[in-house]
Scaffold this motif. Structure first.
Motif, PDB file in Angstrom:
ATOM      1  N   LYS A  48      -0.580  -3.276 -12.768  1.00  0.00           N
ATOM      2  CA  LYS A  48      -1.670  -2.318 -12.560  1.00  0.00           C
ATOM      3  C   LYS A  48      -2.995  -3.036 -12.322  1.00  0.00           C
ATOM      4  CE  LYS A  48       0.046   1.757 -15.058  1.00  0.00           C
ATOM      5  NZ  LYS A  48      -0.224   2.696 -16.166  1.00  0.00           N
ATOM      6  N   SER A  49      -3.246  -4.068 -13.095  1.00  0.00           N
ATOM      7  CA  SER A  49      -4.498  -4.809 -12.929  1.00  0.00           C
ATOM      8  C   SER A  49      -4.572  -5.426 -11.538  1.00  0.00           C
ATOM      9  CB  SER A  49      -4.603  -5.907 -13.989  1.00  0.00           C
ATOM     10  OG  SER A  49      -4.712  -5.349 -15.284  1.00  0.00           O
ATOM     11  N   LYS A 104       0.815  -1.217   0.000  1.00  0.00           N
ATOM     12  CA  LYS A 104       0.000   0.000   0.000  1.00  0.00           C
ATOM     13  C   LYS A 104       0.845   1.261   0.000  1.00  0.00           C
ATOM     14  CE  LYS A 104      -3.648  -2.292   2.672  1.00  0.00           C
ATOM     15  NZ  LYS A 104      -4.397  -2.309   3.960  1.00  0.00           N
ATOM     16  N   SER A 105       2.113   1.143   0.392  1.00  0.00           N
ATOM     17  CA  SER A 105       2.953   2.331   0.536  1.00  0.00           C
ATOM     18  C   SER A 105       3.959   2.493  -0.603  1.00  0.00           C
ATOM     19  CB  SER A 105       3.699   2.277   1.873  1.00  0.00           C
ATOM     20  OG  SER A 105       4.557   1.138   1.915  1.00  0.00           O
ATOM     21  N   ILE A 106       3.809   1.708  -1.675  1.00  0.00           N
ATOM     22  CA  ILE A 106       4.720   1.852  -2.813  1.00  0.00           C
ATOM     23  C   ILE A 106       4.550   3.229  -3.438  1.00  0.00           C
ATOM     24  CG2 ILE A 106       5.123   1.048  -5.188  1.00  0.00           C
ATOM     25  CD1 ILE A 106       4.687  -1.774  -4.213  1.00  0.00           C
ATOM     26  N   ARG A 107       5.705   3.864  -3.729  1.00  0.00           N
ATOM     27  CA  ARG A 107       5.706   5.233  -4.247  1.00  0.00           C
ATOM     28  C   ARG A 107       6.135   5.261  -5.704  1.00  0.00           C
ATOM     29  NH1 ARG A 107      10.173   7.710  -1.143  1.00  0.00           N
ATOM     30  NH2 ARG A 107      11.015   5.635  -1.617  1.00  0.00           N
ATOM     31  N   VAL A 108       5.982   6.432  -6.318  1.00  0.00           N
ATOM     32  CA  VAL A 108       6.379   6.608  -7.716  1.00  0.00           C
ATOM     33  C   VAL A 108       7.867   6.301  -7.924  1.00  0.00           C
ATOM     34  CG1 VAL A 108       6.647   8.275  -9.586  1.00  0.00           C
ATOM     35  CG2 VAL A 108       4.520   8.224  -8.252  1.00  0.00           C
ATOM     36  N   LEU A 166      -0.847   3.088 -10.505  1.00  0.00           N
ATOM     37  CA  LEU A 166      -1.703   3.249 -11.692  1.00  0.00           C
ATOM     38  C   LEU A 166      -1.295   4.425 -12.563  1.00  0.00           C
ATOM     39  CD1 LEU A 166      -5.257   2.479 -10.232  1.00  0.00           C
ATOM     40  CD2 LEU A 166      -3.544   0.915 -11.155  1.00  0.00           C
ATOM     41  N   SER A 167      -0.634   5.409 -11.979  1.00  0.00           N
ATOM     42  CA  SER A 167      -0.228   6.590 -12.759  1.00  0.00           C
ATOM     43  C   SER A 167       1.093   6.379 -13.499  1.00  0.00           C
ATOM     44  CB  SER A 167      -0.105   7.808 -11.841  1.00  0.00           C
ATOM     45  OG  SER A 167       0.928   7.618 -10.886  1.00  0.00           O
ATOM     46  N   THR A 168       1.756   5.262 -13.252  1.00  0.00           N
ATOM     47  CA  THR A 168       3.026   4.991 -13.923  1.00  0.00           C
ATOM     48  C   THR A 168       2.788   4.789 -15.411  1.00  0.00           C
ATOM     49  OG1 THR A 168       3.881   3.929 -11.927  1.00  0.00           O
ATOM     50  CG2 THR A 168       5.038   3.478 -13.982  1.00  0.00           C
TER      51      THR A 168
END
Length: 304
Positions: A88-89, A56-60, A106-108
């Motif tokens: 993403k899915s 849950k805490s994975i960042r860009v 999802l924004s990657t």
């Protein structure tokens, strides 16, 4: 190492994709491998097994690090885009159940790549394949089987998995077939006389009984015909005919679509026949047709 919680979440997602999305087994296998690789990287990158809290805490920056490492291992942009799509899915499904914001994942953006155009055969070559492939086997019934399969691919635009997925209950072939394709998408496909005749000819020689729940196209030992076996026959055929390596079983489906388009077929009708979810996928064939027209123009125009 992947945490038990993450492993359970992954298996539940795959089961959900199979049950609700109608995802094919080969696709599920690829999804599992892609997400496992991602989670394994994050374990190493963040220094801890990726339980649900850590996910849950994975960042860009973490996503960028994963993409950079993946590219560094020799993975091309097309394959990386596929891996990112799987990740993403998975995260989209997980976020709905664990109630967290998956925006960082999802924004990657997927890497840009040039889509390969389909490589169809010309009409004479497609006919030559159908006429020649039976010569690659010493057993007449096997040759008749291979003729029947490639005739379905070219005459009806079926995917090889769709053709080999037919059962005895589908024979004799009707005027139209109801095909369940990718993502469980159903479509109605007209069956040309040549395809029905080819299948009838194969069945008349097949040593195995026609049973409703058994495979229509049998391998040498009676099981369902493997795509690899048909690909081997196609390889021998193209070598005999002097065709390029792009002359694969799937190229027969490409040829079906391209030749329909060249004959004035409607793009949306071809989309329905192929079972493409998006018209943009079918539009790749317009680029093929345009390339052919430009080649003719350059060779024949008096001022070219």
């Amino acid at each position: 190492m992947i945490s038990p919680a993450a492993a359970d979440a992954l298996e539940n997602w795959l089961a959900s994709s199979a049950a609700l999305g109608g995802v094919a087994e080969n696709t599920l296998t690829a999804y599992r491998a892609d997400v496992v690789d991602f989670l394994a990287f994050m374990t190493e990158h963040l220094g801890q097994a990726q339980g649900l809290t850590a996910l849950k805490s994975i960042r860009v920056p973490d996503m960028r690090a994963w993409m950079a490492r993946t590219r560094a291992t020799g993975v091309g942009p097309r394959s990386l885009a596929r891996k990112l799509s799987a990740v993403k899915s998975f995260f989209r499904w997980l976020a709905e159940r664990e109630d967290f914001d998956p925006t960082a994942v999802l924004s990657t953006r997927a890497p840009k790549f040039q889509r390969k155009l389909p490589r169809p055969l010309d009409e004479d070559s497609a006919r030559a394949v159908i006429d020649t492939i039976e010569m690659q086997s010493q057993k007449p019934w096997v040759g008749a089987r291979d003729v029947a399969v490639v005739t379905l691919l070219y005459g009806c635009g079926l995917r090889i998995s769709e053709a080999l997925g037919l059962n005895g209950s589908d024979a004799p072939l009707p005027q139209t077939l109801r095909i369940v394709g990718k993502g469980g998408k159903e479509r109605i496909v007209p069956v040309i006389d040549a395809a029905r005749a080819a299948v009838d000819g194969y069945l008349a020689q097949c040593p195995y009984p026609l049973e409703p729940d058994a495979p229509l196209f049998r391998g040498a030992r009676g099981g369902r015909l493997s795509p690899r076996v048909l690909s081997g026959a196609m390889q021998a055929t193209r070598m005999q005919l002097g065709l390029p390596a792009t002359a694969t079983p799937h190229a027969m489906r490409h040829s079906f679509a391209t030749h329909l388009l060249e004959a004035g077929g409607d793009l949306r009708a071809i989309q329905e026949l192929l079972g493409h979810a998006s018209l943009s996928t079918t539009q790749a064939y317009t680029a093929v047709d345009t390339a052919r027209l430009m080649d003719v123009y350059n060779k024949t125009h008096p001022k070219a």
